[in-house]
Design an enzyme around this catalytic site. Structure first.
Site, short mmCIF file in Angstrom:
data_model
loop_
_atom_site.label_atom_id
_atom_site.label_comp_id
_atom_site.label_asym_id
_atom_site.label_seq_id
_atom_site.Cartn_x
_atom_site.Cartn_y
_atom_site.Cartn_z
N GLY A 16 0.80 -1.21 0.00
CA GLY A 16 0.00 0.00 0.00
C GLY A 16 0.83 1.26 0.00
CB CYS A 43 2.27 -9.10 0.37
SG CYS A 43 1.76 -10.09 -1.06
CB CYS A 48 0.41 -13.32 -0.22
SG CYS A 48 0.81 -11.58 -0.39
CE LYS A 51 -0.52 -17.40 1.29
NZ LYS A 51 -1.65 -16.51 1.62
CE1 TYR A 99 6.08 -3.79 -3.31
CE2 TYR A 99 6.98 -5.58 -4.63
CZ TYR A 99 5.91 -4.97 -4.02
OH TYR A 99 4.66 -5.53 -4.11
N GLY A 175 -7.55 -20.98 13.47
CA GLY A 175 -8.44 -21.54 12.47
C GLY A 175 -8.70 -20.63 11.30
CE1 TYR A 177 -4.22 -14.90 5.07
CE2 TYR A 177 -5.90 -14.06 6.55
CZ TYR A 177 -4.71 -13.89 5.86
OH TYR A 177 -4.01 -12.72 6.00
CD GLU A 181 -3.37 -19.18 3.01
OE1 GLU A 181 -4.00 -18.68 2.08
OE2 GLU A 181 -2.56 -18.52 3.72
NE ARG A 204 -14.08 -15.65 14.44
CZ ARG A 204 -13.91 -14.32 14.42
NH1 ARG A 204 -14.93 -13.53 14.17
NH2 ARG A 204 -12.72 -13.79 14.63
CB THR A 313 -1.63 -7.84 -0.76
OG1 THR A 313 -0.91 -8.40 0.35
CG2 THR A 313 -0.67 -7.06 -1.64
CG HIS A 438 -17.45 -30.11 -21.39
ND1 HIS A 438 -17.80 -30.51 -20.12
CD2 HIS A 438 -17.25 -31.24 -22.11
CE1 HIS A 438 -17.83 -31.84 -20.08
NE2 HIS A 438 -17.50 -32.30 -21.27
CD GLU A 443 -18.28 -28.03 -17.95
OE1 GLU A 443 -19.19 -27.93 -18.79
OE2 GLU A 443 -17.40 -28.91 -17.98
#
Length: 456
Positions: A16, A43, A48, A51, A99, A175, A177, A181, A204, A313, A438, A443
């Protein structure tokens, strides 16, 4: 009229802050930025990006096993954690360097050091006072750990990326993400994983069907999931292993080689001097801002995780860009965060956009639910017992799609396209009229026909 060293000073070199700095400089502003660790933020450095690299690595175990169903003879594979971490480190160093290089290329004054607010227009960095017309706080968040006995023996998502060896037995506490992960990552790489969560079900805030489906798939993969349980204390033994005792008597103590805490994150606002200069903070320490990222002190702004709102992010990036345009562009811009897609890179992964069933029911009063569970075509030959879940939530009154959820291979890639449609107001009839691609899992979203109608 005041003369300042800079028109914008950014505290924090994450996604950010960097986006705000580069866009502001591109709009002609004099901009400086300070970062006390490495440019790239959570991140890029310990979130992220690394990870996702570890998620890729963890998938190879199943890929090798699945290949046999397609006629491949695969010799026994060996995994090297140090080799993976070394490769990850090279990529993270490259990205961090990019960066910083991009900031310099955008004519931003790049500083290394801890910045602290002195007053509404002054920042102290490395003993130097720098003034700015506007100050942006973009310091992100940090892992939260509870003060239980023995917590010093635990690690968080900050340290797990740099462990010298892959632990053979791991307890993951949490519990959300991050917890699910890393449960998938470490399990896929060969560790025996137990996940302990004090709530009734993992994830949650996500749709209940998604939560239950992922739980079932995690258990299939060999992960032990303990719900409604929490850790009482952690003890270190003489051989270096850890003994974990739980609150209550549902579960005996557990012997592991590492305890990974993933019990949430808190805004990085400690020691910044925000309260001292009068900036309002919420109960978790997050900076309170309006729709344009401005705090109650007009010259001080905040974007991203430090505001304790949507901690993603891409949201921080969008907020940073909007702030730069608001301050230095022709008209104020607020970040439109009404329809934000998100992914959980669990195994299998989750892609979701829009409202959960509970949220939609509360908002619309009556909704139509379309869902399907199926075996991915790949697993008809691999033999793997893995089910994919797709779910659409539709407003009964106007047939507008309010939410789309998926658990299964490529879910994050698929949900991005649906996010565009849902943001544009797509109806169920729009999806029905779309020709299916398909054979694909995607789909399913345009071929769903059976519905259940529910009322509040």
């Amino acid at each position: 009229m005041h003369t300042y060293d800079n028109q914008l000073f950014v505290i924090g070199g994450g996604s950010g802050g960097v986006r705000a700095a580069r866009i502001a400089a591109g709009l002609g502003a004099r901009v400086a930025i300070a970062e006390n660790f490495r440019y790239g933020g959570t991140c890029v450095i310990r979130g992220c990006v690394p990870k996702k690299l570890l998620v890729y690595a963890a998938h190879f175990a199943e890929d090798f096993a699945d290949a046999q169903g397609f006629g491949w003879t695969v010799p026994p594979a060996e995994f090297s954690w140090p080799q993976l971490i070394e490769a990850k480190n090279r990529e993270i160093s490259r990205l961090s360097g990019m960066y910083e290089k991009n900031l310099i290329g955008s004519r931003v004054d790049v500083m290394h050091g801890t910045a602290r607010l002195v007053d509404a227009h002054t920042v102290a960095v490395n003993g130097q006072h720098v003034t700015a017309e506007h100050i942006l706080v973009a310091t992100g968040g940090a892992p939260f750990v509870p003060p239980i006995p023995g917590i010093e023996h635990a690690i968080t998502s900050n340290e797990v990326f740099d462990l010298p060896h892959l632990p053979k037995r791991v307890l993951i506490v949490g519990g959300g993400y991050i917890a699910v992960e890393f449960a998938g990552i470490l399990n896929g790489l060969g560790a025996k994983v137990t996940l302990c969560y004090r709530g009734a079900q993992v994830l949650r805030g996500f749709d209940d069907d998604v939560r239950m489906h992922l739980h079932g798939e995690m258990v299939k993969k060999g992960i032990t999931v303990l719900l409604r349980q929490d850790v009482a204390h952690i003890d270190k033994r003489g051989d270096g292993s850890l003994s974990v005792a739980f609150i209550g008597a549902q579960t005996d103590s557990l012997s592991v080689d590492a305890v990974l805490y993933a019990t949430g994150r808190a805004p990085n606002t400690q020691g910044l001097g925000l309260a001292e200069v009068g900036v309002d903070l919420d109960s978790a320490g997050g900076v309170k801002v309006n729709a344009f990222g401005q705090s109650n002190v007009p010259s001080i702004h905040a974007v991203g995780d430090v505001t304790n709102r949507i901690t993603l992010t891409p949201v921080a990036i969008r907020e940073g860009a909007a702030l730069a345009h608001t301050l230095f562009g022709p008209t104020p811009v607020s970040a439109d965060l009404t329809t934000v897609p998100s992914a959980v890179f669990s195994q299998p992964p989750i892609g979701t956009v829009g409202l959960t069933e509970a949220q939609a029911l509360a908002q619309a009063g009556q909704i139509d639910i379309y869902s399907s569970k199926f075996r991915n075509l790949r697993h008809t030959l691999s033999g793997r017992d893995e089910q994919t879940l797709v779910k659409l939530i539709v407003d009964t009154a106007n047939q507008r799609v309010l939410g789309a959820h998926m658990v299964g291979a490529d879910s994050p890639e698929i949900i991005q396209g649906l996010a565009i449609a849902i943001r544009m107001g797509a109806t169920k009839a729009d999806l029905d009229a779309t020709v299916a691609l398909h054979p694909s899992a995607a789909e399913e979203f345009v071929t769903l026909r059976d519905k259940i109608t529910r009322s509040a």
